[in-house]
Design an enzyme around this catalytic site. Structure first.
Site, PDB file in Angstrom:
ATOM      1  N   ARG D  88      47.141  32.972  45.589  1.00  8.86           N
ATOM      2  CA  ARG D  88      45.858  32.442  46.040  1.00  8.86           C
ATOM      3  C   ARG D  88      45.891  30.912  46.114  1.00  8.86           C
ATOM      4  O   ARG D  88      45.257  30.316  46.987  1.00  8.86           O
ATOM      5  CB  ARG D  88      44.730  32.898  45.114  1.00  8.86           C
ATOM      6  N   GLU D  91      47.674  30.020  49.191  1.00  7.87           N
ATOM      7  CA  GLU D  91      46.797  30.255  50.336  1.00  7.87           C
ATOM      8  C   GLU D  91      45.800  29.101  50.521  1.00  7.87           C
ATOM      9  O   GLU D  91      45.492  28.711  51.644  1.00  7.87           O
ATOM     10  CB  GLU D  91      46.036  31.564  50.110  1.00  7.87           C
ATOM     11  N   SER D 114      48.838  11.658  43.602  1.00  6.90           N
ATOM     12  CA  SER D 114      50.020  11.859  42.769  1.00  6.90           C
ATOM     13  C   SER D 114      49.994  13.206  42.062  1.00  6.90           C
ATOM     14  O   SER D 114      48.949  13.644  41.562  1.00  6.90           O
ATOM     15  CB  SER D 114      50.121  10.750  41.731  1.00  6.90           C
TER      16      SER D 114
END
Lengths: 147, 147, 147, 147, 147, 147, 147, 147, 147, 147
Positions: D88, D91, D114
């Site tokens: 997830r 995604e 960063s």
């Protein structure tokens, strides 16, 4: 011109026209699942079916003819799909693949569930906790035979 | 010791003992689909369920405990599966993936069919032309929301 | 014409017009995070929202309509991103992925943090040692259920 | 012996002992996010911190020493993760990656957020519609400079 | 139009005009390393710098504007480069990567050498056995911090 | 036994003994860059050098002999490195690779910078804004010749 | 113990014993093609067949039992095979794959040649210009059906 | 213009004209297998044969000439084919590849079955249980020789 | 316009004109191996040589100029080549690569055979059993040096 | 035990014994190129040759027998080799592959240079500018035939 350009024309025409796949299917006289996959370039239509589709989407005679040619199948641009909806199906195989295998072999012996002699049906399942998508797949069991 | 070694021990014990997954599921008191995937290292059992599984397969206390730890999921050794039975499911996504997408969005709008709030049921469908495998999947529709 | 060509037209128009995403979002009346992802081809707008966007970027009626079609999602050209800014997010998953997994399971049990029922908010954090990017993500926890 | 074998020993010991990561973190005196990633082989401990961790998990002097060696980082077995929880996050990058990029550049100019001068905090968000996972990330903005 | 088409126009114009990168850099007033990478689509110019570059290469106002938009970076068509000159740099990482890691950690502790707060300078080194390419890289050390 | 097992033994011994690579290099009498890469399995030692290294790390006669065999080089486990420190070097090639190519060809014509007749030197650069890593690479230019 | 270890034991035993696959097949009473693939871990034997194979290769009762479990199929270590003999078959698909497709669809319509309801026979073809390998494959044609 | 554009023109013309590959082959005077693969861009025609093909499909003189140039072979868009019909052949290699190897080496010794000095013939096999596709392949055995 | 479009124009012109590479090479006054690779976009010509090539193939002044720009090298579309002729060379490396390595190190010590200071010559070898292709490669040995 | 373990034992024994491949070849009575590749697991020895090799390296009867079994070929751990010496050969194919193809087809027509009916010879070429590696390859030309 090739099948892909016809598929893209159909998709673009559908956006312009605001038609639903289920209405297209009703005019062709087959299930929405099969007709949609045919319009998306995965199945082969007969000339009569192609004419119906051509009329709906405004295809030329030549474009209609392409719908009757068996296409090079595979509708996804990458081996692991990036689209969240489609990925979920890939995830089911990743998580449940060996379970499918274990249970089908337990029930049927060595062989496969056909993806060719195969039907599927997709519908809404009303649920107070939020509606659900219900997919029923039915594929012939094909046993490996000894020889 | 890790979850994988426990999974392998379960599989090997099953071969020795000649037990069926559906019998294991009956003893655990849940569906054969969920229990098999748990035994194959994809789901998390409660301590009570783990004890039942441990007794069936002769696992140690320590091994049973691993069954209660959420595993790193994914049961397939390669991104594109090589096993013919499992590949057929991958092929369904390749051929029907964009159809699933088109029809679910047509019915429900933008969102996905959950692979988490998800159930599936696999059974034999008798057919004079050769028996069929029938798989029913039900997953909650989850809409993308605007914010 | 497809969604990708509309996305590219929006991006090019934005360069010509020198507009900011946050201004586009204000006109649409939603968060800058959601509106930007929609303009970049990842979300589905309503027809009214699409009209607003179309007016801003000078889209045709047909192009506006494409914004209301659920797109094939995935905004990156390669599985491992090459752009340094985007790669840093991939690196966070590579370094912290198993930590996310361990802590979420410790707190919630087996399940996932939804990427669908999901919101995120990105803002500047003033800091004397150099300003920081602050991202807040909120996703519903979805438990795996037994059946 | 190498860092990986120490990581695996820690994970196995945690299963045996039934300890929580947040308790380990409390004993080390740092956040649960940093300590968990260190125990999972992604961060470098000081000798004093390593002693604390060693005592908790029953590590030898030699194993403790490995915790003080900067590890080869990367906690995932595949470029695209297969575990649903971790996927997830991947995604989110796939869907929101170009949005992150657009909005950070709009706010800060060319540069990156960063992943080194970086903190994250993960907590439960109570919600009547189902609790949510909330993750706050804070990373220093590093501008590209001209020379 | 997008950044890539502008990059390609610059490269083609450079071939037609027979200009040297170092001359372009002198007109922009920055190092040849930074200016070349900007012209090749990897860095972001200010509007003033973009005007200078536009004049040199005969770009339109619109094209100049694209030079001021932060690009999606990554200049190589494949993950492992095929060009022999560029591959040698990849080989250096393959052969010396763990050495870089060992020596930087030995000197600085856990952290990285920044590729953002980074400069490089490339020059000819005269040598009787054949001239040499000398590259000096300087990047800020960024430590991982505990929290 | 093979070179990899010797490399792993050296790394493990270094952790136990708490030695620095620069001290190992001083005993061998060569640069820390070359000696570290040799100890990490990338370069070939003479028998005398191998004896020195063997004594430091407690290697057997047989293990020392392996240090004198030219190894199969390549120190990274994946084509795109996952470790953040090593990835930054890969990123430099991705962002600056075509710049390296353009500037070296501008200065030297068609050919490459050798990765074999090659030296590199890595040192700390003190800087009030934070110390920097400085790497100097020097490689012979090898021209393609016509024939 | 798993199917792979049994396969490896069979292969090693065959080298020790100097038996031919065709003799193994004769004892099992099936074709050499099917029996060899079963011994190489690709097909499922009945318990009686497994006993015959076990006796030939000196397998234990437990090992014989593994031969009766449907294996995870796929006999090649890489997606594109490196072995020259096996690669030639892959090359035939690369060169002739679209020809197979065109001619089968021309003759049969849309569908596939089954790889499950499939037999093959491999034999020597004497030829004065050098003997030839002759392979006859026969697979049931499975038509896609409309629904 | 290149061979690929000629192949695409042939395929498109075939759809327009409704010709069969076997009729094209009959006019060329060779097998349907060889002629189809030549028309699909995998084989090299003589100028006379190219004229016949050009006349059938309405190619220009220039396009006909391209048919006489040895093409860069490989007819598949991905390393693992996605089309179900073509995938089945790939699956045969995956399942039977080591069997092919074992049986050919048992019969012929070390060497390969040529994919160059190779013929194949594809025909319908009538069968009351459903017709079958029968493919006969014949390739010269080429032994590895010692030197 | 870029080098690739010039390469494609040369290849297309060669088909139209029916010229041989060896004749092109004779006019340029260099070996057929070097000249062919230059025309195929892999080497850099001087302006005089480019003029000769331009005249042969009817290139414009601008196109000729592109031949003098060092190209991004790599002539193959995939990492593992699909063309049977080119694949055979890849197979030689797969089968003989470690042999090349063992024998070159045995003769020369640690280092490489240069692919830059490199020549090759390809000719027909008459043989009563069928003519043979003979390729002679000569590359400078470049030793790794200690520093 | 399998061929790989025998190969590894040979390599380890060679390091212990300090033997040269050319001496092994002399005892076997064949070229150093063929014998080395056989010892490295790529070719098949006769029983007599295997005995000679077994005696040199102290192999058991069983291990010698493995040398007479045709191995699964392919000596490289990755599709694109990482070792600099072996990579240079891969680079030659990348740069010169289409040149090999063009010149062999120009001379011989459509077909391939065999990698099976193939010999190669590797030797030192003295040169005042640095010695060179000379490799002569000879492979039978195999024409594609029409049928």
């Amino acid at each position: 011109m090739n099948r892909l350009t016809v598929t893209e024309k159909i998709i673009a025409a559908k956006v312009s026209l605001g038609i639903r796949w289920s209405d297209v299917a009703a005019k062709v006289g087959l299930s929405k699942e099969w007709v949609t996959s045919a319009c998306l370039g995965q199945m082969t239509l007969s000339m009569e079916q192609a004419q119906v589709v051509a009329e709906i989407f405004g295809l030329t005679e030549e474009e209609a003819r392409w719908l009757t040619v068996t296409p090079y199948k595979g509708s996804l641009p990458t081996a692991v799909p990036t689209d969240p909806l489609i990925y979920r199906f890939y995830e089911m195989i990743n998580v449940y693949g060996t379970t499918f295998k274990a249970l089908i072999h337990e029930e049927f012996g060595d062989g496969i569930m056909s993806a060719i002699d195969f039907k599927m049906h997709l519908q809404r399942e009303n649920d107070p906790n939020g509606d659900r998508v219900r997919i029923v797949m039915s594929g012939k069991f094909l046993p490996y035979k000894q020889y």
